[in-house]
Design a protein around this motif. Structure first.
Motif, mmCIF file in Angstrom:
data_model
loop_
_atom_site.group_PDB
_atom_site.id
_atom_site.type_symbol
_atom_site.label_atom_id
_atom_site.label_comp_id
_atom_site.label_asym_id
_atom_site.label_seq_id
_atom_site.Cartn_x
_atom_site.Cartn_y
_atom_site.Cartn_z
ATOM 1 N N PRO A 217 -22.987 3.868 0.030
ATOM 2 C CA PRO A 217 -22.614 2.458 -0.100
ATOM 3 C C PRO A 217 -21.098 2.354 -0.310
ATOM 4 O O PRO A 217 -20.486 3.217 -0.955
ATOM 5 N N SER A 218 -20.495 1.319 0.211
ATOM 6 C CA SER A 218 -19.056 1.121 0.043
ATOM 7 C C SER A 218 -18.730 -0.352 0.205
ATOM 8 O O SER A 218 -19.542 -1.137 0.704
ATOM 9 N N ILE A 219 -17.529 -0.700 -0.212
ATOM 10 C CA ILE A 219 -17.046 -2.073 -0.051
ATOM 11 C C ILE A 219 -15.637 -2.030 0.521
ATOM 12 O O ILE A 219 -14.821 -1.189 0.142
ATOM 13 N N THR A 220 -15.384 -2.923 1.469
ATOM 14 C CA THR A 220 -14.095 -3.003 2.147
ATOM 15 C C THR A 220 -13.444 -4.343 1.848
ATOM 16 O O THR A 220 -14.113 -5.377 1.846
ATOM 17 N N MET A 221 -12.144 -4.315 1.588
ATOM 18 C CA MET A 221 -11.373 -5.535 1.392
ATOM 19 C C MET A 221 -10.316 -5.636 2.479
ATOM 20 O O MET A 221 -9.611 -4.670 2.768
ATOM 21 N N LEU A 222 -10.203 -6.819 3.103
ATOM 22 C CA LEU A 222 -9.191 -7.087 4.126
ATOM 23 C C LEU A 222 -8.425 -8.342 3.733
ATOM 24 O O LEU A 222 -9.021 -9.393 3.489
ATOM 25 N N LEU A 223 -7.104 -8.224 3.668
ATOM 26 C CA LEU A 223 -6.271 -9.351 3.263
ATOM 27 C C LEU A 223 -5.252 -9.660 4.354
ATOM 28 O O LEU A 223 -4.296 -8.898 4.554
ATOM 29 N N PRO A 224 -5.444 -10.759 5.113
ATOM 30 C CA PRO A 224 -4.469 -11.122 6.141
ATOM 31 C C PRO A 224 -3.178 -11.653 5.508
ATOM 32 O O PRO A 224 -3.217 -12.455 4.577
ATOM 33 N N SER A 225 -2.057 -11.188 6.023
ATOM 34 C CA SER A 225 -0.748 -11.664 5.599
ATOM 35 C C SER A 225 0.189 -11.499 6.780
ATOM 36 O O SER A 225 0.877 -10.488 6.905
ATOM 37 N N ALA A 226 0.174 -12.502 7.688
ATOM 38 C CA ALA A 226 0.860 -12.400 8.965
ATOM 39 C C ALA A 226 2.304 -11.907 8.805
ATOM 40 O O ALA A 226 3.028 -12.379 7.919
ATOM 41 N N PRO A 227 2.719 -10.942 9.645
ATOM 42 C CA PRO A 227 1.976 -10.352 10.773
ATOM 43 C C PRO A 227 1.249 -9.059 10.417
ATOM 44 O O PRO A 227 1.182 -8.130 11.224
ATOM 45 N N ALA A 228 0.717 -8.943 9.213
ATOM 46 C CA ALA A 228 0.054 -7.718 8.783
ATOM 47 C C ALA A 228 -1.335 -8.018 8.247
ATOM 48 O O ALA A 228 -1.674 -9.163 7.937
ATOM 49 N N VAL A 229 -2.138 -6.972 8.143
ATOM 50 C CA VAL A 229 -3.433 -7.021 7.483
ATOM 51 C C VAL A 229 -3.485 -5.828 6.530
ATOM 52 O O VAL A 229 -3.307 -4.685 6.949
ATOM 53 N N TYR A 230 -3.716 -6.112 5.253
ATOM 54 C CA TYR A 230 -3.865 -5.048 4.269
ATOM 55 C C TYR A 230 -5.351 -4.720 4.113
ATOM 56 O O TYR A 230 -6.194 -5.615 4.100
#
Length: 366
Positions: A217-230
């Motif tokens: 099991p795992s969890i992923t976090m994606l944070l858009p911050s144009a022009p990047a994605v963390y």
């Protein structure tokens, strides 16, 4: 490092690729005086299913052929003897040089069941090659030495993987996206205890699978911050204990025949951590920079002496597998992408280099 742990590293260290182009959808021009409706941020994230990403839309099928090559080189000097002074050693030095190459061709399918649920299946074929050279000095004055060379290989179907990914939220108002992942690894490959061995118990070929079921099991976090994605991912791998019951024969310290059976084997669980950033260069091209680390626990193996009935438990060392992640993504069109990734091992237990090439191909099926 046990054969199981070497296979675990080679089979379970894939790279996360993210395409941040187009990162954010452009807002359409609205009539003056009319408030535009609130929209969810739209961006395209290409990732392999081990870590998850923004999911495949409902009715969309992604077929992803992949080729991966990894290389590991070990050069070790071992001393067996007595240290009289800090500068005086009496004994024998042994030099060990090992080169390992792994080639994996796989096909992954990901299907968007709903806009929030994605199912995945990965089928790999693995070829492994290992060359080991050991040099033992015989006469230091004459410079004579005794060399032992051993070359092994193995190829077969690897461990098939099944996974499900679920997007937990909509990521509105500047909030990051959270994706829950659940992965199951089968034992369709040849494990360390499935391969052929000689009368002394030494392997005659290399394994192509871990030999043990695992659930991650795992969890992923994606944070858009144009022009990047963390991005960041945290997971825990449960390796299920199994009873091997494989007989090994050999000689003990007194050169007497020894009959030993490998009993229960409990592979060490692993904690997985990765994080990084994907940066969009233009609407078609992006690159990824990140880091991943696997902390693998000790593997416990029980050996049962058939003649005496005694059981001896042996534990391996823990492993710290850390790699720097470099990736490049190019979008040929709305359906086809090209991903190239490079992992550079920065800890002692990590492979030196891992090169991965992928070509995700999308199509609408319903």
């Amino acid at each position: 490092m046990t054969p199981y742990q070497r296979v675990l590293i080679g089979v379970t260290t894939p790279l996360l690729f993210i395409s941040a182009s187009p990162l954010l959808a452009q807002e359409a021009v609205q009539p003056v005086g009319q408030q535009p409706p609130e929209r969810e941020p739209q961006f395209n994230v290409q990732s392999i299913a081990e870590y998850g990403g923004v999911l495949t839309p409902r009715g969309r099928l992604i077929l992803e052929p992949e080729f991966q090559y990894s290389h590991e080189s070990i050069n070790r000097m071992t001393f067996e003897g007595v240290s009289v002074l800090s500068t005086l050693l009496i004994g024998v030095f042994t030099a060990q040089d090992v080169d390992r190459d792994n080639y994996t061709a796989s096909l992954t399918g990901r299907l968007g069941v709903t806009d929030r649920l994605e199912l995945e299946m990965k089928v790999p074929y693995v070829y492994r090659d290992e060359n080991e050279r050991i040099s033992v000095p015989i006469d230091r004055a004459e410079g004579d030495k005794f060399d032992i060379e051993r070359e092994l290989s193995g190829d077969s179907l690897g461990d098939i993987e099944l996974a499900a990914h679920y997007q937990l939220n909509r990521g509105q108002n500047g909030m990051p996206f959270f994706i829950g992942n659940l992965r199951y690894k089968t034992t369709t490959g040849n494990g360390p205890f499935d391969i052929d061995r000689n009368s002394e118990g030494n392997p005659l070929e290399l394994s192509t699978g871990t030999g043990f079921h695992s659930i991650e099991p795992s969890i992923t976090m994606l944070l858009p911050s144009a022009p990047a994605v963390y991005f960041a991912n945290l997971g825990y791998v449960f390796h299920l204990e199994d009873s091997v019951n494989q007989s090994l024969s050999g000689l003990d310290a007194n050169e007497d025949p020894l009959n030993v059976v490998v009993g229960d084997v409990d592979p060490g669980d692993a904690v997985r951590l990765s994080f990084g950033m994907a940066y969009s260069i233009n609407p078609r091209t992006s690159f990824t920079l990140g880091y991943k680390n696997d902390f693998i626990g000790k593997t416990k193996t029980d050996y049962v002496n058939v003649d005496t009935g005694t059981t001896t438990s042996v534990q391996s060392q823990t492993l710290n597998v850390g790699s720097l992640l470099l990736g490049w993504n190019y979008s040929l069109n709305s359906d086809v992408n090209i991903n190239v990734g490079l992992e550079l091992g920065i800890t002692e237990d990590a492979p030196d280099t891992t090169l991965t090439f992928r070509m995700p191909i999308g199509m609408n099926v319903f």
